[in-house]
Design an enzyme around this catalytic site. Sequence first.
Site, PDB file in Angstrom:
ATOM      1  N   CYS A 149     -23.909  44.588  77.497  1.00 56.56           N
ATOM      2  CA  CYS A 149     -23.990  45.873  78.207  1.00 56.56           C
ATOM      3  C   CYS A 149     -25.032  46.799  77.573  1.00 56.56           C
ATOM      4  CB  CYS A 149     -22.617  46.526  78.259  1.00 56.56           C
ATOM      5  SG  CYS A 149     -21.727  46.528  76.692  1.00 56.56           S
TER       6      CYS A 149
HETATM    7  N1  LIG Z   1     -16.061  45.227  79.105  1.00 53.60           N
HETATM    8  C1  LIG Z   1     -17.366  45.335  79.208  1.00 53.60           C
HETATM    9  O1  LIG Z   1     -17.903  46.429  79.455  1.00 53.60           O
HETATM   10  C2  LIG Z   1     -18.255  44.151  79.042  1.00 53.60           C
HETATM   11  C3  LIG Z   1     -17.767  42.928  78.663  1.00 53.60           C
HETATM   12  N2  LIG Z   1     -18.625  41.873  78.498  1.00 53.60           N
HETATM   13  C4  LIG Z   1     -18.155  40.576  78.025  1.00 53.60           C
HETATM   14  O2  LIG Z   1     -17.376  39.986  79.034  1.00 53.60           O
HETATM   15  C5  LIG Z   1     -16.341  39.218  78.438  1.00 53.60           C
HETATM   16  C6  LIG Z   1     -15.013  39.718  78.992  1.00 53.60           C
HETATM   17  O3  LIG Z   1     -14.871  41.090  78.637  1.00 53.60           O
HETATM   18  P1  LIG Z   1     -13.663  41.962  79.138  1.00 53.60           P
HETATM   19  O4  LIG Z   1     -13.245  41.507  80.487  1.00 53.60           O
HETATM   20  O5  LIG Z   1     -14.015  43.362  78.916  1.00 53.60           O
HETATM   21  O6  LIG Z   1     -12.546  41.546  78.076  1.00 53.60           O
HETATM   22  P2  LIG Z   1     -10.973  41.597  78.261  1.00 53.60           P
HETATM   23  O7  LIG Z   1     -10.427  41.545  76.887  1.00 53.60           O
HETATM   24  O8  LIG Z   1     -10.585  42.702  79.170  1.00 53.60           O
HETATM   25  O9  LIG Z   1     -10.660  40.220  79.003  1.00 53.60           O
HETATM   26  C7  LIG Z   1     -10.933  38.965  78.485  1.00 53.60           C
HETATM   27  C8  LIG Z   1     -10.021  37.965  79.146  1.00 53.60           C
HETATM   28  O10 LIG Z   1     -10.315  36.674  78.633  1.00 53.60           O
HETATM   29  C9  LIG Z   1      -9.142  35.868  78.646  1.00 53.60           C
HETATM   30  N3  LIG Z   1      -8.961  35.232  77.340  1.00 53.60           N
HETATM   31  C10 LIG Z   1      -8.563  35.812  76.186  1.00 53.60           C
HETATM   32  N4  LIG Z   1      -8.520  34.905  75.197  1.00 53.60           N
HETATM   33  C11 LIG Z   1      -8.880  33.731  75.739  1.00 53.60           C
HETATM   34  C12 LIG Z   1      -8.999  32.418  75.230  1.00 53.60           C
HETATM   35  N5  LIG Z   1      -8.766  32.150  73.958  1.00 53.60           N
HETATM   36  N6  LIG Z   1      -9.399  31.454  76.069  1.00 53.60           N
HETATM   37  C13 LIG Z   1      -9.646  31.719  77.354  1.00 53.60           C
HETATM   38  N7  LIG Z   1      -9.547  32.951  77.893  1.00 53.60           N
HETATM   39  C14 LIG Z   1      -9.159  33.945  77.089  1.00 53.60           C
HETATM   40  C15 LIG Z   1      -7.979  36.798  78.943  1.00 53.60           C
HETATM   41  O11 LIG Z   1      -7.686  36.623  80.306  1.00 53.60           O
HETATM   42  P3  LIG Z   1      -6.685  35.474  80.769  1.00 53.60           P
HETATM   43  O12 LIG Z   1      -5.594  35.400  79.777  1.00 53.60           O
HETATM   44  O13 LIG Z   1      -6.273  35.911  82.116  1.00 53.60           O
HETATM   45  O14 LIG Z   1      -7.499  34.224  80.815  1.00 53.60           O
HETATM   46  C16 LIG Z   1      -8.551  38.174  78.792  1.00 53.60           C
HETATM   47  O15 LIG Z   1      -7.929  39.077  79.657  1.00 53.60           O
HETATM   48  C17 LIG Z   1     -16.459  39.427  76.914  1.00 53.60           C
HETATM   49  O16 LIG Z   1     -17.131  38.339  76.352  1.00 53.60           O
HETATM   50  C18 LIG Z   1     -17.278  40.687  76.795  1.00 53.60           C
HETATM   51  O17 LIG Z   1     -18.035  40.668  75.615  1.00 53.60           O
HETATM   52  C19 LIG Z   1     -19.937  41.992  78.807  1.00 53.60           C
HETATM   53  C20 LIG Z   1     -20.480  43.180  79.174  1.00 53.60           C
HETATM   54  C21 LIG Z   1     -19.674  44.366  79.289  1.00 53.60           C
HETATM   55  C1  LIG Z   2     -16.455  49.858  73.038  1.00 51.05           C
HETATM   56  C2  LIG Z   2     -16.788  48.457  72.634  1.00 51.05           C
HETATM   57  O1  LIG Z   2     -16.154  47.882  71.788  1.00 51.05           O
HETATM   58  N1  LIG Z   2     -17.808  47.894  73.271  1.00 51.05           N
HETATM   59  C3  LIG Z   2     -18.215  46.561  73.007  1.00 51.05           C
HETATM   60  C4  LIG Z   2     -19.303  46.273  73.999  1.00 51.05           C
HETATM   61  C5  LIG Z   2     -19.730  44.906  73.933  1.00 51.05           C
HETATM   62  C6  LIG Z   2     -18.970  44.000  74.854  1.00 51.05           C
HETATM   63  O2  LIG Z   2     -17.796  44.063  75.108  1.00 51.05           O
HETATM   64  O3  LIG Z   2     -19.447  43.051  75.439  1.00 51.05           O
HETATM   65  P1  LIG Z   2     -20.849  42.378  75.534  1.00 51.05           P
HETATM   66  O4  LIG Z   2     -21.318  41.993  74.167  1.00 51.05           O
HETATM   67  O5  LIG Z   2     -20.573  41.153  76.253  1.00 51.05           O
HETATM   68  O6  LIG Z   2     -21.692  43.357  76.230  1.00 51.05           O
HETATM   69  C7  LIG Z   2     -18.774  46.402  71.589  1.00 51.05           C
HETATM   70  O7  LIG Z   2     -19.420  47.297  71.098  1.00 51.05           O
HETATM   71  O8  LIG Z   2     -18.625  45.299  71.033  1.00 51.05           O
END
Ligand SMILES: NC(=O)C1=CN([C@@H]2O[C@H](COP(=O)(O)OP(=O)(O)OC[C@H]3O[C@@H](n4cnc5c(N)ncnc54)[C@H](OP(=O)(O)O)[C@@H]3O)[C@@H](O)[C@H]2O)C=CC1
Ligand SMILES: CC(=O)N[C@@H](CCC(=O)OP(=O)(O)O)C(=O)O
Length: 345
Positions: A149
């Site tokens: 992000c």
């Molecule tokens: N939040 C953000 O703004 C952003 C997030 N990302 C990336 O996207 C990905 C998801 O982020 P986000 O949705 O915020 O994270 P969350 O923690 O909200 O969700 C991650 C989901 O992954 C699943 N999970 C957890 N552990 C495991 C495991 N061991 N094996 C398989 N599935 C698992 C769970 O869902 P379930 O149990 O239903 O499978 C969990 O709800 C991360 O890698 C993050 O870095 C990227 C850009 C921005």
């Molecule tokens: C507030 C907070 O913890 N933000 C996350 C944003 C990064 C993230 O979750 O995901 P991506 O690396 O996939 O973008 C962090 O700084 O690690």
Amino acid sequence: MKVAIIGGSGYGGVELARLLHNHPYVELTQIISHSQAGTVFSEVYPQMTQILDEPMVDFNIDQLAADVDVVFLATPSDVSHRIVPEILKEKIKCIDLSGDFRLKDPALYQSWYGFENTAKDYLNQVVYGLSEVYQAKIEGAELIANPGCFPTAGLLALIPLVQAQVISTQSIIIDGKTGVSGAGRGLSLNVHFAEMNENAKAYQLGVHKHIPELEQELSEKSNDSIKLNFTPHIVPMTRGIMMTSYTDLVSEQSADDILDIYRSYYHNQPFIRIRTNDQIPSTKEVYGSNYCDIGFHIDRRTNKLIVVSVIDNLVKGASGQAIQNLNIMAGLDQKTGLNQLPIYP
Ligand SMILES: NC(=O)C1=CN([C@@H]2O[C@H](COP(=O)(O)OP(=O)(O)OC[C@H]3O[C@@H](n4cnc5c(N)ncnc54)[C@H](OP(=O)(O)O)[C@@H]3O)[C@@H](O)[C@H]2O)C=CC1
Ligand SMILES: CC(=O)N[C@@H](CCC(=O)OP(=O)(O)O)C(=O)O
């Protein structure tokens, strides 16, 4: 196209489900959950009642192979590198929202992410999915590493400047701010209401995983080995990323010159909006949308060009850009299913 989401119960997963619901060429056939298989999706996310009332399912490679063309992985880091090779073998394309495939140098995963990448062979074929910059490569990709992000907002602001060679590559400083949803749905002290409400915190100074990603991509575009400073801050808002980049101009540039650089780089790119006349965007102006808005100011006293770029971390910073990449891979208009306007105020 038949698609599946892995990591369904997280914020990235539900945002994918929300956006894909309005995509005219996508059928969401499976939401796969590690922790809540069997639970109805709308019980976890009641805003999806009467929209997605099907149960989430376990990961099953045979079921995926029978049912799906493209998989979105919205899983935490250290998960997708273990399962993507198995999925790709079934000729299913993968768009990974995590950081597991973003860095090209395999040695960097241990030092910045704290795990050993077990799918090193795939680091040569993965395409870094910064949609506006790598469109041609994304078209033919089997595996996309969706950008982080912070890097999405930072790179969209800085790549045109680095490529045009108008800023020094040795003195870039970036100050990032993020909303709390960036930390995902899991509970942690950092996002505890009393910890973050009416509070701003800098974190992971000098060790944040987005530093090598920013350096990798800027170095690639400048043919220089760039080292930069990036400090993230968590601030009390739900969504939004703001990246303020401080750069040194290497030659005399007018505001119109800088505007021309951005306009020619992003010519015909529907999701990039360049502000004029020192108008600086705020995070709410892109909230809920796939836009990245960029504004800048030239400080004549210090010869610095200060650029502010904003995105919604869950849309352009994650699920929206992932769908933009799906559209590019499928030869569709980039905007398909992504026409949500910002919600303001
Ligand atoms: N939040 C953000 O703004 C952003 C997030 N990302 C990336 O996207 C990905 C998801 O982020 P986000 O949705 O915020 O994270 P969350 O923690 O909200 O969700 C991650 C989901 O992954 C699943 N999970 C957890 N552990 C495991 C495991 N061991 N094996 C398989 N599935 C698992 C769970 O869902 P379930 O149990 O239903 O499978 C969990 O709800 C991360 O890698 C993050 O870095 C990227 C850009 C921005
Ligand atoms: C507030 C907070 O913890 N933000 C996350 C944003 C990064 C993230 O979750 O995901 P991506 O690396 O996939 O973008 C962090 O700084 O690690």
